[in-house]
Design an enzyme around this catalytic site. Structure first.
Site, PDB file in Angstrom:
ATOM      1  N   ARG A  10       0.829  -1.214   0.000  1.00 26.43           N
ATOM      2  CA  ARG A  10       0.000   0.000   0.000  1.00 26.43           C
ATOM      3  C   ARG A  10       0.862   1.262   0.000  1.00 26.43           C
ATOM      4  O   ARG A  10       0.471   2.279  -0.573  1.00 26.43           O
ATOM      5  CB  ARG A  10      -0.955  -0.009   1.198  1.00 26.43           C
ATOM      6  CG  ARG A  10      -2.125  -0.962   0.972  1.00 26.43           C
ATOM      7  CD  ARG A  10      -3.156  -0.912   2.075  1.00 26.43           C
ATOM      8  NE  ARG A  10      -4.411  -1.495   1.600  1.00 26.43           N
ATOM      9  CZ  ARG A  10      -5.468  -1.714   2.365  1.00 26.43           C
ATOM     10  NH1 ARG A  10      -5.430  -1.401   3.648  1.00 26.43           N
ATOM     11  NH2 ARG A  10      -6.569  -2.234   1.862  1.00 26.43           N
ATOM     12  N   LYS A  46     -19.747 -17.870   1.671  1.00 28.59           N
ATOM     13  CA  LYS A  46     -21.180 -17.725   1.936  1.00 28.59           C
ATOM     14  C   LYS A  46     -21.895 -16.822   0.951  1.00 28.59           C
ATOM     15  O   LYS A  46     -21.452 -15.725   0.643  1.00 28.59           O
ATOM     16  CB  LYS A  46     -21.380 -17.198   3.358  1.00 28.59           C
ATOM     17  CG  LYS A  46     -20.898 -18.173   4.412  1.00 28.59           C
ATOM     18  CD  LYS A  46     -21.259 -17.702   5.804  1.00 28.59           C
ATOM     19  CE  LYS A  46     -21.042 -18.832   6.808  1.00 28.59           C
ATOM     20  NZ  LYS A  46     -21.274 -18.379   8.170  1.00 28.59           N
ATOM     21  N   GLY A  66     -10.765  -9.011  -0.490  1.00 29.05           N
ATOM     22  CA  GLY A  66     -10.431 -10.105   0.423  1.00 29.05           C
ATOM     23  C   GLY A  66      -9.399 -11.111  -0.053  1.00 29.05           C
ATOM     24  O   GLY A  66      -8.272 -10.772  -0.356  1.00 29.05           O
ATOM     25  N   GLY A  93     -13.397  -3.884   1.260  1.00 23.96           N
ATOM     26  CA  GLY A  93     -14.798  -3.480   1.380  1.00 23.96           C
ATOM     27  C   GLY A  93     -15.258  -2.517   0.305  1.00 23.96           C
ATOM     28  O   GLY A  93     -16.366  -2.632  -0.221  1.00 23.96           O
TER      29      GLY A  93
END
Length: 399
Positions: A37, A198, A355, A378
């Site tokens: 980063r 999920k 992720g 996110g």
């Protein structure tokens, strides 16, 4: 593509430029363990410095909840930043007030300073007008260069962009341009690969994608939920049985929107999840009751690679199997390598992020071969879900 100003549109020579970066980097024992980063912020910092601007870097680190927590200081970032920048970096022990103001007044044109963790003040996450004003007082121009924080309506992301002449830094600009070409106005056919455990955590994402893409590949544990919804037994696999109706609704919507949903036709199954575990390959309709599906099978992977060859644009989020435990990394590796080869040949625009995706593509050896890999977690997901990101909207409003 909505317009926002960039470095090309702003006069920065001799001015103090506040740059919102994301230096929320992995650290162990007070040392930075991955400087990705930091490196990604370099183009903006170097360009400002070369143009004769005083560069003030703003970032959060961790979740100190509005209090000064010594272990969450940004001080350890100064050394690694100075090393990759090749020049001195001054550190301010606060991001507002006398300490910050003293550092700013001591900066020469082209020099760089890093301010202490924004989240040591509760006003950052509250987007408090007084805190915004205290930050704005330090500079003349604002650049948003942290797409990974753009989904948060915080003072340094939203408030500052409305308080000063504002634009996007080079990293934010690259991110928005690539994302725009991937889903905003893409070359068709468009494929999306969505993996992960999920379906419940990716409902908005799947709902948005079936309207926007021509081909939707569902992998990982989520695929089991869809197979179960179609009456296919998934043995002892991870499966959200209570989401069967939702899965069927998504498949119905996909059909209405002309989106082709691809689920595994064969699977790699085992009795336990461990590296090198004994496994077998079976058609998905023949999964033994005492085994778990841990990866898509070779026929599925070969079919996906073939289908991608007919596509022009690919958006990738999430692995196809438990890639951290070989041999359950085979499908992710094979399909990612096929996408990378198509990208290199110039026939496919490939954008990935979120992720586990970055880790899965690095594991497959293709992290450098996609058109663009977003380090935002996110924010990338919310963008894929079709949500408005406060940090992007603020820059668009400023323009």
């Amino acid at each position: 593509m909505a317009r926002f100003k960039t470095l090309d549109d702003l006069e920065v020579a001799g001015k103090t430029v506040l740059v919102r970066v994301d230096f929320n980097v992995p650290m162990r024992d007070g040392k930075v363990t991955d400087d990705t980063r930091i490196r990604r912020a370099l183009p903006t910092i170097k360009e400002l410095s070369a143009a004769g601007a005083k560069v003030l870097l703003l970032s959060h680190f961790g979740r100190p909840k509005g209090k000064a927590v010594p272990e969450m200081s940004l001080q350890p970032v100064v050394g690694p930043l100075a090393a990759v920048l090749g020049s001195q970096v001054t550190f301010a022990s606060d991001c507002i007030g006398p300490e910050a103001e003293a550092v700013v007044s001591g900066l020469g044109d082209g020099e760089v300073a890093l301010l202490e963790n924004l989240r040591f003040h509760a006003g950052e996450e509250a987007n408090d007008p007084d805190f915004v004003a205290a930050l704005a007082k330090l500079g003349d121009v604002y650049l948003g260069d942290a797409f990974s924080a753009a989904h948060r309506a915080h003072a340094s992301v939203d408030g500052l962009a409305r308080a000063l002449p504002a634009g996007a830094g080079r990293l934010m600009q690259a991110e928005l341009e690539h994302l725009g070409s991937a889903l905003g106005n893409p070359e068709r056919p468009v494929a999306a690969v969505v993996g992960g455990a999920k379906i419940s955590s990716k409902l908005d994402l799947l709902g948005n994608l079936v309207e926007k893409v021509d081909l939707l590949v569902i992998g990982g544990g989520m695929a089991n939920t869809f197979l179960n919804a179609q009456g296919i037994g998934v043995g002892a696999s991870l499966c959200e049985y209570d989401m069967a109706e939702t899965a069927r609704q998504i498949l119905d919507r996909a059909e209405e929107d002309g989106c082709d949903v691809i689920l595994p036709s064969d699977a790699v199954v085992a009795k336990k999840l461990a590296a090198g575990a004994e496994c077998q390959i079976v058609p998905v309709r023949e999964v033994p009751a005492d085994t778990m599906i841990l990866d898509a099978g070779p026929d599925t992977a070969a079919d996906l690679a073939r289908r991608l060859a007919a596509c022009k644009t690919l958006v990738w989020n999430g692995p196809l199997g438990c890639f951290e435990f070989p041999p359950f990394d085979a499908a992710t590796n094979q399909v990612a390598q096929a996408a990378a080869a198509l990208t290199k040949s110039g026939s496919l625009l490939s954008v990935a992020g979120g992720g586990d995706t970055v880790a899965a593509l690095a594991h497959a050896g293709v992290a450098e071969s996609f058109s663009y890999i977003s380090t935002a977690g996110g924010a990338f997901l919310e963008w894929l879900e079709g949500k408005t990101l406060p940090g992007v909207k603020a820059l668009e409003d400023a323009a």
